[in-house]
Design a protein around this motif. Structure first.
Motif, short mmCIF file in Angstrom:
data_model
loop_
_atom_site.label_atom_id
_atom_site.label_comp_id
_atom_site.label_asym_id
_atom_site.label_seq_id
_atom_site.Cartn_x
_atom_site.Cartn_y
_atom_site.Cartn_z
N VAL A 76 0.84 -1.20 0.00
CA VAL A 76 0.00 0.00 0.00
C VAL A 76 0.87 1.25 0.00
CG1 VAL A 76 -1.78 1.25 1.29
CG2 VAL A 76 -1.82 -1.25 1.22
N ASN A 77 0.49 2.23 -0.82
CA ASN A 77 1.21 3.50 -0.87
C ASN A 77 0.95 4.33 0.39
OD1 ASN A 77 2.27 3.19 -3.59
ND2 ASN A 77 0.15 3.43 -4.28
N PRO A 78 1.83 5.29 0.70
CA PRO A 78 1.63 6.12 1.88
C PRO A 78 0.34 6.93 1.88
CG PRO A 78 3.89 6.31 1.11
CD PRO A 78 3.14 5.55 0.05
N ASP A 79 -0.27 7.13 0.70
CA ASP A 79 -1.54 7.86 0.63
C ASP A 79 -2.74 6.93 0.78
OD1 ASP A 79 -1.51 6.54 -1.78
OD2 ASP A 79 -1.79 8.31 -3.02
N ALA A 80 -2.47 5.68 1.21
CA ALA A 80 -3.52 4.68 1.48
C ALA A 80 -4.18 4.15 0.21
CB ALA A 80 -4.57 5.22 2.45
N THR A 81 -3.48 4.19 -0.91
CA THR A 81 -3.97 3.57 -2.15
C THR A 81 -3.19 2.28 -2.40
OG1 THR A 81 -2.41 4.86 -3.50
CG2 THR A 81 -4.63 5.77 -3.17
N LEU A 82 -3.81 1.37 -3.12
CA LEU A 82 -3.20 0.08 -3.38
C LEU A 82 -2.07 0.19 -4.41
CD1 LEU A 82 -3.27 -3.04 -2.97
CD2 LEU A 82 -4.86 -3.12 -4.91
N LYS A 83 -0.92 -0.36 -4.08
CA LYS A 83 0.19 -0.45 -5.02
C LYS A 83 0.19 -1.81 -5.70
CE LYS A 83 5.25 -0.21 -5.21
NZ LYS A 83 6.49 0.07 -4.42
N ALA A 84 0.06 -2.89 -4.91
CA ALA A 84 0.04 -4.25 -5.44
C ALA A 84 -0.46 -5.18 -4.35
CB ALA A 84 1.44 -4.67 -5.88
N LYS A 85 -0.82 -6.40 -4.73
CA LYS A 85 -1.14 -7.42 -3.74
C LYS A 85 -0.77 -8.78 -4.30
CE LYS A 85 -6.10 -7.68 -4.91
NZ LYS A 85 -7.48 -7.61 -4.34
#
Length: 207
Positions: A76-85
């Motif tokens: 998760v990115n620092p802005d609370a958006t998904l980067k990958a899973k």
């Protein structure tokens, strides 16, 4: 003095993680990770509502990593958006650890109920796996020499190198869900077992 409270929608089983700017990450059994800033403002990262018992860690680039009972390891990115899973074969109770922390060779290590230990790249892709014969609820610990110590329900504490190769193991007389602790000498590992014993092992193998 009590400064302020922040209410989540579920129980909190994990130790909070603090970002460089003072933001506190709180994992909750409501399936959310809350980003609570010192000024009381907050952001929320939503999973599909699965329990989260996994304590988040933070990579060099600020990416936040944790596991969930929906079988995924989240990046998760620092802005609370998904980067990958990355999807494992079962739920993830284990908290991640970071191999080569702070370098360009960072690797996330985490266990899963499917009996595997996953070595993941910072972009959420798979690097390697190591298979045990039981659930891996234990969280990994990184020894000063870079060896990963992690336990399994198969009664065994494993010592793995950064390429997920087995470098040593010790079998207890009961299931192990305890997370091992590395003592100050950097060689001794302590962990508890379902056989009511606390074991103290000295790792003498090579990196």
């Amino acid at each position: 003095n009590r400064k302020f409270d922040f209410l989540t929608g579920g129980m909190i089983h994990c130790t909070p993680t603090v970002l460089k700017d003072g933001t506190v990450l709180i994992s909750s059994t409501d399936g959310n990770v809350y980003f609570v800033a010192p000024d009381k403002t907050h952001r929320i990262f939503h999973t599909d509502g699965a329990l989260i018992h996994s304590e988040p860690v933070v990579l060099k680039d600020g990416t936040i990593v944790f596991g969930s009972y929906d079988n995924y390891v989240y990046f998760v990115n620092p802005d609370a958006t998904l980067k990958a899973k990355y999807k494992t074969g079962d739920w993830v109770h284990s908290s991640p650890a970071i191999l080569n922390e702070g370098t360009d060779k960072e690797t996330v290590v985490i266990g899963s109920n499917d009996g595997k230990v996953y070595f993941l790249n910072p972009d959420g892709t798979l690097k390697k796996t190591f298979t045990t014969q039981g659930k891996v609820i234990s969280s990994p610990r990184i020894m000063p020499n870079g060896i990963v110590a992690i336990a399994s329900y198969d009664h065994t504490l494993y010592f793995l190198d950064e390429d997920a190769n087995l470098k040593g193991k010790y079998r207890a007389d009961g299931k192990i869900w305890s997370t091992p602790t590395v003592l100050p000498d950097g060689k001794t590992v302590a962990f508890g077992s379902g056989d009511k014993n606390v074991y103290f092992l000295e790792y003498t193998g090579e990196k």
